[in-house]
Every structure is written in structure tokens, then in C-alpha cells.
Scaffold this active site. Structure first.
Site, mmCIF file in Angstrom:
data_model
loop_
_atom_site.group_PDB
_atom_site.id
_atom_site.type_symbol
_atom_site.label_atom_id
_atom_site.label_comp_id
_atom_site.label_asym_id
_atom_site.label_seq_id
_atom_site.Cartn_x
_atom_site.Cartn_y
_atom_site.Cartn_z
ATOM 1 N N GLU A 161 88.532 51.011 -26.751
ATOM 2 C CA GLU A 161 88.380 50.059 -27.851
ATOM 3 C C GLU A 161 88.643 48.632 -27.369
ATOM 4 O OE1 GLU A 161 89.447 52.674 -31.786
ATOM 5 O OE2 GLU A 161 91.129 52.007 -30.548
ATOM 6 N N GLU A 180 91.121 60.704 -29.480
ATOM 7 C CA GLU A 180 91.979 60.665 -30.668
ATOM 8 C C GLU A 180 91.790 61.880 -31.559
ATOM 9 O OE1 GLU A 180 91.646 56.261 -29.591
ATOM 10 O OE2 GLU A 180 90.461 58.089 -29.367
#
Length: 260
Positions: free
Chosen positions: A111, A131
Site C-alpha cells: 500500500e 491481510e
């Protein structure tokens, strides 16, 4: 500031190395430090380009520091100016950022990399959003990734956590190019120097227009440009550099950009 960051000014280029062995994971203190670094980069007129990489050869960044979280760092804690990693939510960052991906780039590390404008990766780099396997959402990637690569590939990464090697990431357009590991920093610096040698006011206008146009229709964006409703465009169209570009072309010489 934090010991996890090595900062080097090289002319108009700011080099930032995230160095927290073993995985260059980011805790709250490191995130706040990165925010200060990129805020100062944004506000320093002498700096034109930032280059971000990881320390060592194995990890660019594994993202959120789960060990720090287990010791009390809250996932919704104070990440500092610019949000996680100092880049994702930094307002008014109208300067180019290059990420040199020197190894594993996953979770919040990916990210963070997606917050850069140009991504150059070493051959051994790999990418994932794991995640899903720990029962949480890759929030920024869920917003950004489907806009950067084909929807189905992005959703596969988000929903399964599968890994992409560097060549596949380049094939889908997630990164600009892949180079041998021992050529990574040279390639990133060459790109940074090329951009830094260009007209800084144009770079700023490009960044603001691209960012703001994402939420506008094409015609609305064009109207705002022609009416000089973007601050960077208005400054560019009133600048000495705008005239310098035309003069240099007419005189058949290289322009001398002053950023004003």
C-alpha cells in the site's frame, strides 16, 4: 524522527531508506517519522523528487508491525501527518515519488509503494496482500489496486492473498519495470535525476491534475484546467518557467528551469 529512517539529500532528490530489520515493518513511531520526512520534502522548494526504498536486500516493507501491535500499538492509532507511512494521505504532495522495490513488498508495504508515482523493482521482488489471512482488510489497497491493474487480478490478490513475482507484477502494470538487483538503485536514481532536471512547476501541475481529476468527469477536469482553477496550473501559467520553455525552444537551447 526515528532511527529506522536514513535520509540523504542528493541535489534536488531526497532519498529515504526504511531500515527496520528484519522486515522493515512500520510501527506508529516510524510512520510518524516518515510523515515528518515527506511533509518536509513537500514543503522544501529545493527538493523536487523523493526516492523511497527499504534497507537490506530481502524486504522493501512487510507493512504494519504486528509485533508492535501486540505490544500496544493500536491499528487505529496516530500514524502522523500523511497517514500510514507518511504518504498515503499527505495533502498537497505535488512532487513525484519513486519507490525502488528491493525485495518483499506486502500488506501495508505494498500500500505504501502504491502511494508512489513510479515503481521500479528488483528481479527478486514479490508482492502480496496477505491481510485476508489474518482476518482484516487491506483498506488502502482495496481502494487503489483495482484502479491500477485489471479488476480480476486485484480481486484475486485481495481475496486470496496470493503472491505475484516481479515479472508478473510488471505484466499487469503494477510496477513500471524490473531490473537486476544490483542495478536497482542506479535505475531509480537515473529516473529521479531525469525528473528532477525537468520543470518542477509542470511536475506539480501534473500531480495535482491527475489526483483531483480522479473524482471529476473529463469535461469538468478540463474546465478547471482552462479556467486555471487548479492552484498549480494557475501558478504555472503565470510563471517565468512557462516563458522560458517557449524561449528555449525558439532559441534552440536547453531550458533553465527556476521553479518560478
Amino acid at each position: 524522527m526515528t532511527d529506522a529512517l536514513t535520509i540523504t539529500r542528493r541535489g534536488a532528490v531526497l532519498e529515504v531508506v526504511l531500515d527496520r530489520p528484519k522486515a522493515n515493518a512500520i510501527d506508529l513511531a516510524t510512520s510518524r517519522g516518515m510523515g515528518e520526512v515527506f511533509r518536509d520534502f513537500r514543503d522544501d522548494p529545493a527538493l523536487r523528487v523523493a526516492l523511497l526504498t527499504g534497507g537490506g536486500e530481502k524486504f522493501f516493507s512487510a507493512g504494519w508491525d504486528l509485533k508492535a501491535a501486540a505490544d500496544g500499538d493500536a491499528v487505529d492509532g496516530d500514524y502522523g501527518v500523511g497517514g500510514f507511512g507518511g504518504l498515503q494521505e499527505l495533502r498537497g504532495l505535488n512532487k513525484p515519488v519513486i519507490a525502488a522495490i528491493n525485495g518483499i513488498c506486502c500488506g501495508g508495504g505494498l500500500e505504501l509503494a502504491l502511494s508512489a508515482d513510479i515503481l521500479i523493482a528488483a528481479e527478486h521482488a514479490s508482492f502480496a496482500l496477505p491481510e485476508i489471512r489474518s482476518g482484516t482488510v487491506a483498506d488502502a489497497a482495496s481502494v487503489k489496486l483495482p484502479k491500477r491493474i485489471p479488476y480480476h487480478i486485484a480481486m484475486e490478490m485481495l481475496l486470496t492473498g496470493r503472491w505475484l513475482e516481479a515479472e508478473e507484477a510488471a505484466r499487469w502494470g503494477m510496477i513500471n519495470r524490473v531490473v537486476p538487483a544490483d542495478e536497482l538503485m542506479a535505475a531509480a536514481r537515473e529516473t529521479a535525476d531525469l525528473i528532477a532536471s525537468g520543470p518542477p512547476l509542470v511536475n506539480a501541475a501534473i500531480k495535482e491534475v491527475v489526483r483531483e481529476a480522479e473524482a471529476l468527469t473529463f469535461q469538468d477536469a478540463m474546465n478547471r484546467i482552462t479556467k486555471r482553477q487548479f492552484a498549480t496550473v494557475d501558478r504555472l501559467y503565470s510563471s517565468e518557467d512557462q516563458l522560458e520553455g517557449a524561449r528555449a525552444f525558439a532559441e534552440k537551447r536547453d531550458p533553465v528551469w527556476k521553479g518560478k
